[in-house]
Write an enzyme that holds these catalytic residues in place. Structure first.
Site, PDB file in Angstrom:
ATOM      1  N   ASP A  11      60.954  48.861  57.912  1.00  0.00           N
ATOM      2  CA  ASP A  11      61.540  47.547  58.209  1.00  0.00           C
ATOM      3  C   ASP A  11      60.894  46.442  57.377  1.00  0.00           C
ATOM      4  O   ASP A  11      59.786  46.595  56.854  1.00  0.00           O
ATOM      5  CB  ASP A  11      61.341  47.212  59.694  1.00  0.00           C
ATOM      6  CG  ASP A  11      62.419  47.824  60.586  1.00  0.00           C
ATOM      7  OD1 ASP A  11      63.280  48.550  60.064  1.00  0.00           O
ATOM      8  OD2 ASP A  11      62.393  47.570  61.806  1.00  0.00           O
ATOM      9  N   ASP A  12      61.579  45.310  57.329  1.00  0.00           N
ATOM     10  CA  ASP A  12      61.052  44.072  56.719  1.00  0.00           C
ATOM     11  C   ASP A  12      60.872  44.168  55.205  1.00  0.00           C
ATOM     12  O   ASP A  12      60.036  43.464  54.629  1.00  0.00           O
ATOM     13  CB  ASP A  12      59.723  43.634  57.371  1.00  0.00           C
ATOM     14  CG  ASP A  12      59.828  43.485  58.879  1.00  0.00           C
ATOM     15  OD1 ASP A  12      60.956  43.329  59.380  1.00  0.00           O
ATOM     16  OD2 ASP A  12      58.783  43.531  59.563  1.00  0.00           O
ATOM     17  N   HIS A 132      66.244  42.162  63.332  1.00  0.00           N
ATOM     18  CA  HIS A 132      64.809  41.861  63.277  1.00  0.00           C
ATOM     19  C   HIS A 132      64.361  41.431  64.678  1.00  0.00           C
ATOM     20  O   HIS A 132      65.006  40.608  65.317  1.00  0.00           O
ATOM     21  CB  HIS A 132      64.601  40.732  62.257  1.00  0.00           C
ATOM     22  CG  HIS A 132      63.178  40.353  62.012  1.00  0.00           C
ATOM     23  ND1 HIS A 132      62.179  41.271  61.762  1.00  0.00           N
ATOM     24  CD2 HIS A 132      62.579  39.130  61.974  1.00  0.00           C
ATOM     25  CE1 HIS A 132      61.035  40.628  61.567  1.00  0.00           C
ATOM     26  NE2 HIS A 132      61.249  39.328  61.697  1.00  0.00           N
TER      27      HIS A 132
END
Length: 308
Positions: A11-12, A132
């Site tokens: 993620d991210d 998110h």
């Protein structure tokens, strides 16, 4: 023998150059098989280039809680922004939502703008899209999110219901309360996503193995417990016995080299989580050879959402 397909999603991606480099290193080492891009991240364009260069399967990490919106008309005057002109934050977003202060048409505008920017950066629509800080399963937001996925023909998402989460006594009570809230929101989202024809892997893991809680044995036991839980469910006429089919799992991870301020973030600099040693700890754990060999021993095949 039960075949297991495991999507390890970093993620991210796009948060900062050091996060990007860590995720790429993990992908090249076979430790991550899929990534989720923050299009409002300060290094999003660089992340998209890296994904192209290394042929990394990439989806969209829709962000309504950290940093700045990408939709031009929402950058100055919007219910999604706090008095400093940024998104309300992980808990602030939830508070504003519960008080009825968020305009859902603005939520839709921003989600669509993020899909469009993803397309612009990568040259294709995202095969999967999640939220998110798990904003996509929140009340009201879940309906808008499902509509946007259906409109763009995005088939896959993430539903963060983690088997055995309640037994994880190493998670501090305050964090556990947040996780259980995410789980409850996820249960209430299943019908909504199903109605819109959206799919997700059979099993989700990631809350119990985040940051300092990640270890090779924790990942093993989370996967093993989840598979045992899945195979114990009675087969229905529509579903053959689990032993004779493929089970899909998504493991959510956040590897990277720690951010160094002021570089990084989504418009307001990097947060504590991105600057902590826990990013590097995840990276090092995921790259351990014994984890890779465990996958092989257990007939676990790493893949991406595109392979489902």
């Amino acid at each position: 023998m039960l075949q297991v397909k495991l999507i390890v999603t970093g993620d991210d991606f796009g948060y900062c150059p050091r996060r990007n480099q860590g995720i790429v290193d993990c992908f090249l080492a076979g430790a991550v098989s899929n990534v989720s891009l923050l299009v409002n991240g300060s290094a999003a364009a660089d992340a998209a280039k890296l994904a192209r260069r290394y042929n990394i399967p990439i989806g969209l990490h829709a962000n309504l809680s950290e940093g700045s919106p990408v939709c031009e008309v929402l950058k100055t005057n919007s219910s999604l922004l706090n008095q400093d002109g940024f998104f309300h934050g992980k808990m602030g977003f939830r508070t504003a939502l519960s008080k009825g202060l968020l305009n859902m048409s603005e939520v839709k505008q921003e989600l669509k703008a993020q899909v469009e920017l993803f397309h612009e950066l990568t040259g294709h629509l995202p095969p999967h899209m999640d939220g998110h800080q798990h904003v996509h399963v929140l009340p009201e937001v879940r309906h808008i999110f499902a509509e946007v996925l259906e409109e763009y023909g995005i088939k896959y998402t993430r539903v963060p219901i983690e088997p055995g989460l309640h037994n994880c006594d190493w998670i501090p009570p305050s964090l556990m309360d947040f996780y259980l809230g995410v789980e409850e929101d996820s249960f209430n989202t299943v019908d909504v996503f199903t109605r819109h024809g959206i799919r997700w892997p059979d099993i989700y893991i990631g809350l119990s193995t985040m940051g300092k809680n990640m270890s090779v044995s924790n990942i093993w036991s989370a996967i093993d417990a989840a598979i045992a839980d899945f195979t114990a469910k009675a087969p229905s006429p529509a579903h053959p016995p689990p032993e004779s089919r493929t089970v899909t799992i998504e493991l959510m991870v956040h590897p990277g080299y720690p951010s160094v301020p002021p570089v990084g973030g989504c418009g307001e600099g990097p947060d504590d989580f991105s600057q902590s040693w826990e990013r590097l700890h995840e990276l090092q754990t995921l790259m351990k050879p014994e984890l890779q060999s465990h996958y092989k021993t257990r007939n676990i095949q790493l893949c991406s959402f595109k392979d489902l």
